[in-house]
Motif scaffolding. Structure first.
Motif, PDB file in Angstrom:
ATOM      1  N   SER A 124     -36.694 -14.552 -17.302  1.00  0.00           N
ATOM      2  CA  SER A 124     -35.718 -14.355 -16.220  1.00  0.00           C
ATOM      3  C   SER A 124     -34.842 -13.126 -16.491  1.00  0.00           C
ATOM      4  O   SER A 124     -34.438 -12.429 -15.571  1.00  0.00           O
ATOM      5  CB  SER A 124     -34.845 -15.592 -16.049  1.00  0.00           C
ATOM      6  OG  SER A 124     -34.191 -15.892 -17.260  1.00  0.00           O
ATOM      7  N   GLU A 125     -34.578 -12.855 -17.765  1.00  0.00           N
ATOM      8  CA  GLU A 125     -33.769 -11.669 -18.093  1.00  0.00           C
ATOM      9  C   GLU A 125     -34.599 -10.404 -17.897  1.00  0.00           C
ATOM     10  O   GLU A 125     -34.114  -9.392 -17.384  1.00  0.00           O
ATOM     11  CB  GLU A 125     -33.261 -11.765 -19.532  1.00  0.00           C
ATOM     12  CG  GLU A 125     -32.107 -10.825 -19.789  1.00  0.00           C
ATOM     13  CD  GLU A 125     -31.546 -10.987 -21.195  1.00  0.00           C
ATOM     14  OE1 GLU A 125     -31.074  -9.984 -21.739  1.00  0.00           O
ATOM     15  OE2 GLU A 125     -31.584 -12.115 -21.738  1.00  0.00           O
ATOM     16  N   GLY A 157     -35.037 -11.739  -3.336  1.00  0.00           N
ATOM     17  CA  GLY A 157     -33.992 -10.860  -2.812  1.00  0.00           C
ATOM     18  C   GLY A 157     -32.605 -11.351  -3.200  1.00  0.00           C
ATOM     19  O   GLY A 157     -31.771 -10.586  -3.696  1.00  0.00           O
ATOM     20  N   VAL A 158     -32.359 -12.648  -3.021  1.00  0.00           N
ATOM     21  CA  VAL A 158     -31.037 -13.210  -3.323  1.00  0.00           C
ATOM     22  C   VAL A 158     -30.751 -13.107  -4.824  1.00  0.00           C
ATOM     23  O   VAL A 158     -29.645 -12.776  -5.241  1.00  0.00           O
ATOM     24  CB  VAL A 158     -30.938 -14.678  -2.845  1.00  0.00           C
ATOM     25  CG1 VAL A 158     -29.562 -15.244  -3.153  1.00  0.00           C
ATOM     26  CG2 VAL A 158     -31.220 -14.788  -1.352  1.00  0.00           C
ATOM     27  N   PHE A 159     -31.783 -13.360  -5.629  1.00  0.00           N
ATOM     28  CA  PHE A 159     -31.665 -13.298  -7.088  1.00  0.00           C
ATOM     29  C   PHE A 159     -31.133 -11.932  -7.543  1.00  0.00           C
ATOM     30  O   PHE A 159     -30.334 -11.836  -8.471  1.00  0.00           O
ATOM     31  CB  PHE A 159     -33.061 -13.584  -7.685  1.00  0.00           C
ATOM     32  CG  PHE A 159     -33.240 -13.265  -9.145  1.00  0.00           C
ATOM     33  CD1 PHE A 159     -32.651 -14.060 -10.117  1.00  0.00           C
ATOM     34  CD2 PHE A 159     -34.026 -12.194  -9.544  1.00  0.00           C
ATOM     35  CE1 PHE A 159     -32.839 -13.783 -11.470  1.00  0.00           C
ATOM     36  CE2 PHE A 159     -34.215 -11.907 -10.890  1.00  0.00           C
ATOM     37  CZ  PHE A 159     -33.616 -12.700 -11.858  1.00  0.00           C
ATOM     38  N   HIS A 160     -31.564 -10.874  -6.872  1.00  0.00           N
ATOM     39  CA  HIS A 160     -31.115  -9.540  -7.274  1.00  0.00           C
ATOM     40  C   HIS A 160     -29.747  -9.172  -6.702  1.00  0.00           C
ATOM     41  O   HIS A 160     -29.201  -8.127  -7.039  1.00  0.00           O
ATOM     42  CB  HIS A 160     -32.160  -8.486  -6.889  1.00  0.00           C
ATOM     43  CG  HIS A 160     -33.294  -8.420  -7.865  1.00  0.00           C
ATOM     44  ND1 HIS A 160     -33.168  -7.841  -9.115  1.00  0.00           N
ATOM     45  CD2 HIS A 160     -34.560  -8.883  -7.797  1.00  0.00           C
ATOM     46  CE1 HIS A 160     -34.315  -7.949  -9.759  1.00  0.00           C
ATOM     47  NE2 HIS A 160     -35.173  -8.573  -8.999  1.00  0.00           N
ATOM     48  N   ASP A 206     -25.412 -15.341 -10.046  1.00  0.00           N
ATOM     49  CA  ASP A 206     -25.474 -16.738 -10.472  1.00  0.00           C
ATOM     50  C   ASP A 206     -26.561 -17.532  -9.769  1.00  0.00           C
ATOM     51  O   ASP A 206     -26.637 -18.752  -9.913  1.00  0.00           O
ATOM     52  CB  ASP A 206     -24.120 -17.427 -10.220  1.00  0.00           C
ATOM     53  CG  ASP A 206     -23.039 -16.791 -11.078  1.00  0.00           C
ATOM     54  OD1 ASP A 206     -23.376 -16.294 -12.170  1.00  0.00           O
ATOM     55  OD2 ASP A 206     -21.872 -16.770 -10.644  1.00  0.00           O
ATOM     56  N   PHE A 207     -27.357 -16.846  -8.977  1.00  0.00           N
ATOM     57  CA  PHE A 207     -28.358 -17.572  -8.189  1.00  0.00           C
ATOM     58  C   PHE A 207     -29.287 -18.414  -9.065  1.00  0.00           C
ATOM     59  O   PHE A 207     -29.517 -19.583  -8.810  1.00  0.00           O
ATOM     60  CB  PHE A 207     -29.183 -16.604  -7.323  1.00  0.00           C
ATOM     61  CG  PHE A 207     -30.275 -17.299  -6.572  1.00  0.00           C
ATOM     62  CD1 PHE A 207     -29.990 -17.993  -5.410  1.00  0.00           C
ATOM     63  CD2 PHE A 207     -31.580 -17.318  -7.042  1.00  0.00           C
ATOM     64  CE1 PHE A 207     -30.978 -18.681  -4.719  1.00  0.00           C
ATOM     65  CE2 PHE A 207     -32.582 -18.011  -6.364  1.00  0.00           C
ATOM     66  CZ  PHE A 207     -32.273 -18.694  -5.198  1.00  0.00           C
ATOM     67  N   LEU A 208     -29.816 -17.791 -10.122  1.00  0.00           N
ATOM     68  CA  LEU A 208     -30.815 -18.481 -10.933  1.00  0.00           C
ATOM     69  C   LEU A 208     -30.229 -19.735 -11.590  1.00  0.00           C
ATOM     70  O   LEU A 208     -30.859 -20.799 -11.607  1.00  0.00           O
ATOM     71  CB  LEU A 208     -31.379 -17.528 -11.996  1.00  0.00           C
ATOM     72  CG  LEU A 208     -32.563 -18.067 -12.771  1.00  0.00           C
ATOM     73  CD1 LEU A 208     -33.741 -18.341 -11.844  1.00  0.00           C
ATOM     74  CD2 LEU A 208     -32.995 -17.081 -13.854  1.00  0.00           C
ATOM     75  N   ALA A 209     -28.999 -19.612 -12.107  1.00  0.00           N
ATOM     76  CA  ALA A 209     -28.373 -20.758 -12.773  1.00  0.00           C
ATOM     77  C   ALA A 209     -28.198 -21.912 -11.775  1.00  0.00           C
ATOM     78  O   ALA A 209     -28.464 -23.079 -12.093  1.00  0.00           O
ATOM     79  CB  ALA A 209     -27.026 -20.349 -13.354  1.00  0.00           C
ATOM     80  N   LEU A 210     -27.782 -21.552 -10.571  1.00  0.00           N
ATOM     81  CA  LEU A 210     -27.558 -22.578  -9.557  1.00  0.00           C
ATOM     82  C   LEU A 210     -28.868 -23.198  -9.100  1.00  0.00           C
ATOM     83  O   LEU A 210     -28.974 -24.405  -8.890  1.00  0.00           O
ATOM     84  CB  LEU A 210     -26.845 -21.939  -8.359  1.00  0.00           C
ATOM     85  CG  LEU A 210     -25.777 -22.807  -7.719  1.00  0.00           C
ATOM     86  CD1 LEU A 210     -24.661 -23.066  -8.708  1.00  0.00           C
ATOM     87  CD2 LEU A 210     -25.226 -22.151  -6.470  1.00  0.00           C
ATOM     88  N   ALA A 228     -26.960 -26.859  -3.235  1.00  0.00           N
ATOM     89  CA  ALA A 228     -27.678 -26.405  -2.030  1.00  0.00           C
ATOM     90  C   ALA A 228     -26.733 -25.726  -1.045  1.00  0.00           C
ATOM     91  O   ALA A 228     -27.122 -24.785  -0.346  1.00  0.00           O
ATOM     92  CB  ALA A 228     -28.374 -27.583  -1.351  1.00  0.00           C
ATOM     93  N   GLY A 229     -25.489 -26.176  -1.003  1.00  0.00           N
ATOM     94  CA  GLY A 229     -24.522 -25.557  -0.085  1.00  0.00           C
ATOM     95  C   GLY A 229     -24.342 -24.079  -0.408  1.00  0.00           C
ATOM     96  O   GLY A 229     -24.396 -23.220   0.475  1.00  0.00           O
ATOM     97  N   VAL A 230     -24.183 -23.766  -1.678  1.00  0.00           N
ATOM     98  CA  VAL A 230     -23.966 -22.373  -2.085  1.00  0.00           C
ATOM     99  C   VAL A 230     -25.262 -21.567  -1.917  1.00  0.00           C
ATOM    100  O   VAL A 230     -25.255 -20.449  -1.398  1.00  0.00           O
ATOM    101  CB  VAL A 230     -23.469 -22.304  -3.551  1.00  0.00           C
ATOM    102  CG1 VAL A 230     -23.157 -20.871  -3.941  1.00  0.00           C
ATOM    103  CG2 VAL A 230     -22.259 -23.185  -3.745  1.00  0.00           C
TER     104      VAL A 230
END
Ligand SMILES: Nc1ncnc2c1ncn2[C@@H]1O[C@H](COP(=O)(O)OP(=O)(O)OP(=O)(O)O)[C@@H](O)[C@H]1O
Ligand SMILES: [Mg+2]
Length: 357
Positions: free
Chosen positions: A105-106, A138-141, A145-149, A185-187
């Motif tokens: 992931s890194e 796209g959101v991940f980049h 904090d996307f991946l952690a969530l 899921a909300g975030v």
């Protein structure tokens, strides 16, 4: 960003290949089965940790080999040099960044590659999973904090699914996991919606240039559970049905999106070529949005350009890419005429790659 040096060892037919792509357009020419797709696949692997071709990751390993490695020197923001490695040793995949072992992931957060290939029409024609992956890349980049969530969400989902599979009925066992799914899921959904709103404007721009005959483009986003309910409420309401099915049928893992055209309101109205052009517009918009946030373009790979699009659309795509200032890696059995004057050419033959003058 751009790949300055690339070394691939024991990936499919590529035994040991070293090359230095140019900053602009690079074209890899060779016969069927020469290794062109495998080369682009290697670059894509560094940015996604998986192939754009279907099948297990281990199929990438050259037959008979038990190690594989891809090494790239990446120039970021025109000056910073990062050394990226991805390899498989024994049964483990290992990422390396500037000489240090890192999680995949890194590694993939350091490298961005957008790819258009013969499988890309699946983005439009196939099931929701492909589109969700595309959206989340796209959101991940954009959202750090996307991946952690997302991992928190997945963990709660797995726990809920295992309760469902064991036929557990106690409400108190479900509620904490359902609450966790609701919180995350909300975030995740808000981030996805924000991303798609920005992305759609760019899609409309590329559609206007590539397939104007289809008229205005709109987007439909499904977040994965019913309107007017929180996910927690939807999960409670759905639990009896989910127990029957043995898995969770609603949630952020079921999200989907689709673009619709004024003159082709249903997906089934699109020809295969129009599906591909829609996929191109979606991918270019993703690359452009990445550039907006990151301040540099991702690397753009186009596998088998000539077989995917007619010459008029090839030229339109090349013109768009020329404006983009991205490093571009194109493959084909021939070099498209529109690229001949400005591209660095490479010849691929039986797993060997050599620059052509
Ligand atoms: N695991 C593997 N080990 C060794 N060779 C493999 C492996 N997987 C695929 N190959 C071979 O690698 C070669 C290159 O495949 P690749 O898809 O990269 O070719 P290509 O140049 O893109 O061809 P095309 O023009 O047909 O798309 C093929 O001959 C294929 O059979
Ligand atoms: Mg190929």
């Amino acid at each position: 960003m751009r790949v300055d040096k690339l070394r691939i060892q024991a990936l499919r037919c590529l035994d040991d290949v070293t090359l230095e792509p140019a900053p602009g357009i690079n074209v890899f020419v060779g016969a069927n089965g020469a290794g062109k797709t495998s080369l682009l696949e290697a670059v894509f692997l560094l940015s996604h940790g998986r192939s754009f071709r279907s099948g297990a990751r281990d199929a990438l390993l050259q037959r008979g080999a038990d190690t594989l490695s891809i090494y790239a020197e990446l120039i970021r923001h025109g000056s910073t040099r990062r050394r990226l490695g991805l390899g498989r040793e024994g049964s483990r995949w290992q990422g390396r960044l500037d000489g240090q072992g890192v999680r995949l992931s890194e590694l993939v957060s350091e490298c961005a590659v957008v790819s258009f290939d013969p499988g890309s029409h699946a983005l439009i024609a196939a099931g929701a999973e492909e589109r969700r992956r595309f959206l989340d890349w796209g959101v991940f980049h954009v959202e750090q904090d996307f991946l952690a969530l997302w991992r928190r969400y997945q963990r709660a989902l797995r726990q809920r699914n295992s309760l469902l599979r064991s036929g557990e009925l106690a409400n108190s066992l479900y509620l904490p996991w359902e609450q966790e799914m609701d919180d995350t899921a909300g975030v995740i959904t808000a981030w996805r919606e924000q991303y798609l709103a920005q992305w759609l404007m760019l899609v409309a721009q590329y559609v206007g240039q590539l397939i104007p005959e289809l008229g205005n483009v709109t987007l439909r986003f499904r977040r994965g559970w019913g309107e007017g309910l929180t996910l927690g409420e939807a999960l409670v309401a759905q639990r009896a049905r989910d127990l029957g099915r043995g898995h969770t049928t609603q949630g952020a893992h079921r999200a989907d999106w689709m673009v619709n055209y004024e003159h082709a309101p249903l997906r089934e109205h699109l020809s295969r070529g129009q599906e591909k052009l829609t996929a191109v517009a979606c991918l270019l918009a993703q690359a452009a949005l990445f550039a907006k946030h990151a301040g540099e373009w991702p690397v753009v790979c186009i596998d088998d350009l000539a077989s995917e699009l007619d010459t008029a659309h090839q030229s339109a795509l090349v013109a768009q890419l020329g404006d983009a200032e991205a490093q571009i890696l194109v493959s084909g059995t021939d070099c498209p005429a529109s690229l001949r004057s400005e591209a660095r050419l490479f010849h691929v033959e039986q797993g060997r790659v050599s620059p052509l003058l």
